[in-house]
Every structure is written in structure tokens, then in C-alpha cells.
Design a protein around this motif. Structure first.
Motif, PDB file in Angstrom:
ATOM      1  N   PHE A  91       0.850  -1.049   0.099  1.00  0.00           N
ATOM      2  CA  PHE A  91      -0.055   0.165  -0.102  1.00  0.00           C
ATOM      3  C   PHE A  91       0.937   1.214  -0.113  1.00  0.00           C
ATOM      4  CE2 PHE A  91      -2.574  -3.309   1.884  1.00  0.00           C
ATOM      5  CZ  PHE A  91      -3.635  -3.313   1.411  1.00  0.00           C
ATOM      6  N   ALA A  92       0.599   2.192  -0.888  1.00  0.00           N
ATOM      7  CA  ALA A  92       1.434   3.184  -1.051  1.00  0.00           C
ATOM      8  C   ALA A  92       1.018   4.069   0.252  1.00  0.00           C
ATOM      9  CB  ALA A  92       0.753   4.172  -2.186  1.00  0.00           C
ATOM     10  N   PRO A  93       2.132   5.077   0.730  1.00  0.00           N
ATOM     11  CA  PRO A  93       1.947   5.904   1.829  1.00  0.00           C
ATOM     12  C   PRO A  93       0.833   6.606   1.748  1.00  0.00           C
ATOM     13  CG  PRO A  93       4.323   6.043   1.198  1.00  0.00           C
ATOM     14  CD  PRO A  93       3.498   5.296  -0.135  1.00  0.00           C
ATOM     15  N   GLY A  97       6.149  11.380   2.987  1.00  0.00           N
ATOM     16  CA  GLY A  97       6.959  11.013   3.820  1.00  0.00           C
ATOM     17  C   GLY A  97       6.534   9.888   4.836  1.00  0.00           C
ATOM     18  N   GLY A  98       5.341   9.223   4.679  1.00  0.00           N
ATOM     19  CA  GLY A  98       4.923   8.278   5.299  1.00  0.00           C
ATOM     20  C   GLY A  98       5.479   6.899   4.914  1.00  0.00           C
ATOM     21  N   ALA A  99       5.233   5.895   5.647  1.00  0.00           N
ATOM     22  CA  ALA A  99       5.936   4.403   5.457  1.00  0.00           C
ATOM     23  C   ALA A  99       4.794   3.836   4.423  1.00  0.00           C
ATOM     24  CB  ALA A  99       5.700   3.546   6.601  1.00  0.00           C
ATOM     25  N   ALA A 100       5.417   2.976   3.422  1.00  0.00           N
ATOM     26  CA  ALA A 100       4.413   2.084   2.760  1.00  0.00           C
ATOM     27  C   ALA A 100       3.966   0.796   3.826  1.00  0.00           C
ATOM     28  CB  ALA A 100       5.112   1.505   1.456  1.00  0.00           C
ATOM     29  N   ARG A 101       2.906   0.290   3.437  1.00  0.00           N
ATOM     30  CA  ARG A 101       2.585  -0.829   4.224  1.00  0.00           C
ATOM     31  C   ARG A 101       2.421  -2.073   3.413  1.00  0.00           C
ATOM     32  NH1 ARG A 101      -3.277   0.827   5.698  1.00  0.00           N
ATOM     33  NH2 ARG A 101      -2.840   1.915   3.744  1.00  0.00           N
ATOM     34  N   MET A 102       2.806  -3.089   4.275  1.00  0.00           N
ATOM     35  CA  MET A 102       2.830  -4.299   3.349  1.00  0.00           C
ATOM     36  C   MET A 102       2.207  -5.660   4.164  1.00  0.00           C
ATOM     37  SD  MET A 102       6.506  -4.662   1.333  1.00  0.00           S
ATOM     38  CE  MET A 102       5.835  -6.009   0.402  1.00  0.00           C
ATOM     39  N   PRO A 269      15.543   9.643  -2.683  1.00  0.00           N
ATOM     40  CA  PRO A 269      15.220   9.618  -1.226  1.00  0.00           C
ATOM     41  C   PRO A 269      14.529   8.092  -1.050  1.00  0.00           C
ATOM     42  CG  PRO A 269      14.540  11.456  -2.164  1.00  0.00           C
ATOM     43  CD  PRO A 269      15.119  10.906  -3.182  1.00  0.00           C
ATOM     44  N   ALA A 270      15.053   7.427   0.367  1.00  0.00           N
ATOM     45  CA  ALA A 270      14.468   6.069   0.378  1.00  0.00           C
ATOM     46  C   ALA A 270      12.923   6.109   0.718  1.00  0.00           C
ATOM     47  CB  ALA A 270      15.467   5.536   1.764  1.00  0.00           C
ATOM     48  N   GLN A 271      12.422   5.075   0.837  1.00  0.00           N
ATOM     49  CA  GLN A 271      10.979   4.719   1.160  1.00  0.00           C
ATOM     50  C   GLN A 271      10.931   3.818   2.454  1.00  0.00           C
ATOM     51  OE1 GLN A 271       7.589   5.746   0.037  1.00  0.00           O
ATOM     52  NE2 GLN A 271       7.425   4.870   2.223  1.00  0.00           N
TER      53      GLN A 271
END
Length: 334
Positions: A91-93, A97-102, A269-271
Motif C-alpha cells: 500500500f502506497a504511503p 514521507g509516510g511508510a508504505a504498508r505491506m 530518497p528512501a521509502q
């Protein structure tokens, strides 16, 4: 209900986009530790099933972050063997700046898996590797698929990109259980993805070189003008060692420099990534809203409750039957 879990190791549970300027190649490097351990920790999977889920989760992270995604990227691997299903979601952030969810889960025959021999991929048997890109309720999802082929889920993903997107793509995925002092173990995994940017001026291959007449990444690279660049970068990628890829002692930037310093790597930039499940009592109620009171009665247990369990996170829900369906006479206790 939204559940999250983040890494205790700085730099892990992260996807780092990069480019190789000399080769006109883009890529991703991913490391998952707490997120993957949380996914696998929800279930007592046999080792071959856990290994296959780990590979699928890393591939989903690499591809999902590379897609211009508004909502969800999913893999569904369906087989006719001892392992019947591996399903993953990225799931996209929800905000910049938020975290993606898996999240992920597997369906399998425990007895057949216990009696089987061979590599985890072989336990799938014949089947399909399916991809879904869902940009939200206002857009129709994109779906694509390719046969299970090539001996690994990574090869299936490469075949999908070659066949469906005409993009030369290469993956390298590793996973392992890390044993900490005291005997506690935790899952770690890492993956690399290379993808050649489209180009013209190459040659057409005589025939697809993959199994069952399918296109491969090298076939697609031969159709462009930078086949040598692709071959060189792919060879460098294969020199990666397991401990470098899954970490945590080598930084991802250090890994990229070690592998590709002659290709002029550039990082972006990292995710961040975390475990997250989108199940909720409200979603269960909405899913059951299409059923009549008679249908709901067939779902009711001897204790007079309707129950539902999330296959991804294991959450358990219970409802009074009169609160469900389009003939409901009470308000659900959610």
C-alpha cells in the motif's frame, strides 16, 4: 483497524531507489527485517512456504515502490501443487514521507508440503503469477499474468515485465533467519531490481529464449541500443553476496557502490516500509451487506454469532447475525 510494525535496525525495512547513469538503468534495493518477521510471525509456516512468502514480499516491495502508485500493488501466485496461493499487498504511503504498508499470506496443504522434496518454487506446480495495480475506487485496476516458469518467483517477475511491459528487468532476492544471542530467531531479506530504460536501435531476437516460448529480459535488452550496458550491469548485480544484501552490516549505499561504482550510481530518497493490514470490523460488515437474513443464518455458528478471520493479520471478528446483511434489524457492534 490498522496495524503497523517498524524495524529496530536503522536502514532496514527500507526501499532505496537508484539509477546507474552510465548504463541508463534504474533500480531498487530493499531490505526487510521487522516487517517480514512480523508477516511470517503471524503464521506457523513450514520452511518452504515461509521462504516462498519471503521472496514474494521482497518482489512486491521492489515493484510496488517502482510503480507510480496511489493505492495498492498486489501479487497473487496461484499453483496446483502443495502450495496453492501466495498473496501480497503493498500500500502506497497515505501521506508524503509516510511508510508504505505491506502484508502477505499463503494457502497450502500441510501434509503435501511436509512430504514434498525439492525447492520451494517446485511446490507450486503449474499455475500463474498475477499482478494487480489498483489506483483506488475511482479507477479500474490493471491486471496482468504470466505462467509460473523459470524456477523462481523472481524469474516469473522478469518474464512478466518482458512479456507485458517490454522492459528488461532483473531481480536478485535472498532471505534467511537471523539467530540472535539466546537462540531467538528473526527473518531478514533483501532484494535488488534492475530495469533498463526504454531505447531503440537494437535488433529483434531470432525467437524468444525463455521456457515455453516466453520472452526474457535479455531478449528485450537485445531489442534496444544498449544491450552491452544491460549485460554488464546484470553481471555486476550477480556478484552480490547474501550477507551484503540482507545486511545489516553493509549499508545499502555501500552495497550499491561496491557493485556498481563504475556505472556511476545515483541514489534517491528512501521509502520506509512497515507491516500494515487494512482489515476492520466495518469492512466485514460492508462485505456481508449483500446477503439476506437467510444467507446470514447459514453463516451463524452454534453459539449464535457470525465470525470472520483476516487471513493476512489473524484478526478475529464476531457479530450478532441480526446486525448483518441488507435485512439487518440491529446496529453492528464495531
Amino acid at each position: 483497524m490498522s496495524m503497523t510494525h517498524t524495524s529496530a535496525h536503522p536502514g532496514d525495512d527500507t526501499i532505496l531507489p537508484f539509477g546507474l547513469d552510465r548504463s541508463a538503468i534504474r533500480g531498487r534495493v530493499a531490505r526487510l527485517d521487522g516487517t517480514l518477521d512480523h508477516i511470517l510471525g503471524r503464521h506457523s509456516y513450514p520452511a518452504p512456504v515461509a521462504a516462498l512468502v519471503a521472496e514474494a514480499v521482497v518482489l512486491t516491495a521492489l515493484i510496488g515502490q517502482a510503480v507510480k502508485l496511489r493505492w495498492r500493488f498486489s501479487l497473487q501466485i496461484r499453483g496446483e501443487g502443495a502450495i496453492r496461493l501466495v498473496a501480497t499487498d503493498y500500500f502506497a504511503p497515505e501521506k508524503p514521507g509516510g511508510a508504505a504498508r505491506m502484508r502477505a499470506y499463503a494457502g497450502f496443504d500441510p501434509e503435501a508440503v511436509g512430504a514434498a522434496e525439492g525447492a520451494p518454487f517446485d511446490l507450486l506446480g503449474q499455475g500463474i503469477f498475477g499482478v494487480t495495480i489498483d489506483q483506488g475506487p475511482d479507477m479500474r485496476p490493471y491486471q496482468g499474468m504470466t505462467p509460473l516458469t523459470g524456477g523462481s518467483l523472481a524469474t516469473c517477475a522478469e518474464t512478466y515485465f518482458a512479456q507485458s511491459e517490454q522492459l528488461a528487468t532483473r531481480f536478485h532476492v535472498e532471505s534467511a533467519q537471523e539467530v540472535a544471542p539466546g537462540g531467538a530467531s528473526a527473518w531478514r531479506a533483501g532484494g535488488l531490481m534492475l530495469q533498463q530504460l526504454p531505447s531503440t536501435g537494437g535488433r529483434s531476437p531470432d525467437a524468444p529464449s525463455g521456457e515455453d516460448g516466453l520472452m526474457t529480459a535479455d531478449d528485450v535488452a537485445a531489442m534496444g541500443a544498449r544491450e552491452e550496458d544491460w549485460s554488464r550491469a546484470a553481471i555486476l548485480m550477480e556478484t552480490v553476496e547474501t550477507h551484503e544484501l540482507i545486511g545489516p552490516h553493509v549499508s545499502m549505499e555501500g552495497l550499491l557502490y561496491r557493485l556498481f561504482h563504475e556505472e556511476t550510481p545515483r541514489v534517491y530518497p528512501a521509502q520506509a516500509v512497515s507491516f500494515g493490514c487494512t482489515c476492520s470490523a466495518e469492512r466485514v460488515v460492508r462485505a456481508l451487506a449483500q446477503y439476506s437474513a437467510k444467507d446470514i443464518a447459514h453463516m451463524t455458528t452454534d453459539d449464535g454469532r457470525v465470525t470472520a478471520d483476516c487471513q493476512f493479520c489473524g484478526a478475529h471478528y464476531e457479530f450478532a447475525p441480526q446486525s448483518l446483511g441488507f435485512e439487518a434489524t440491529a446496529t453492528p457492534d464495531t
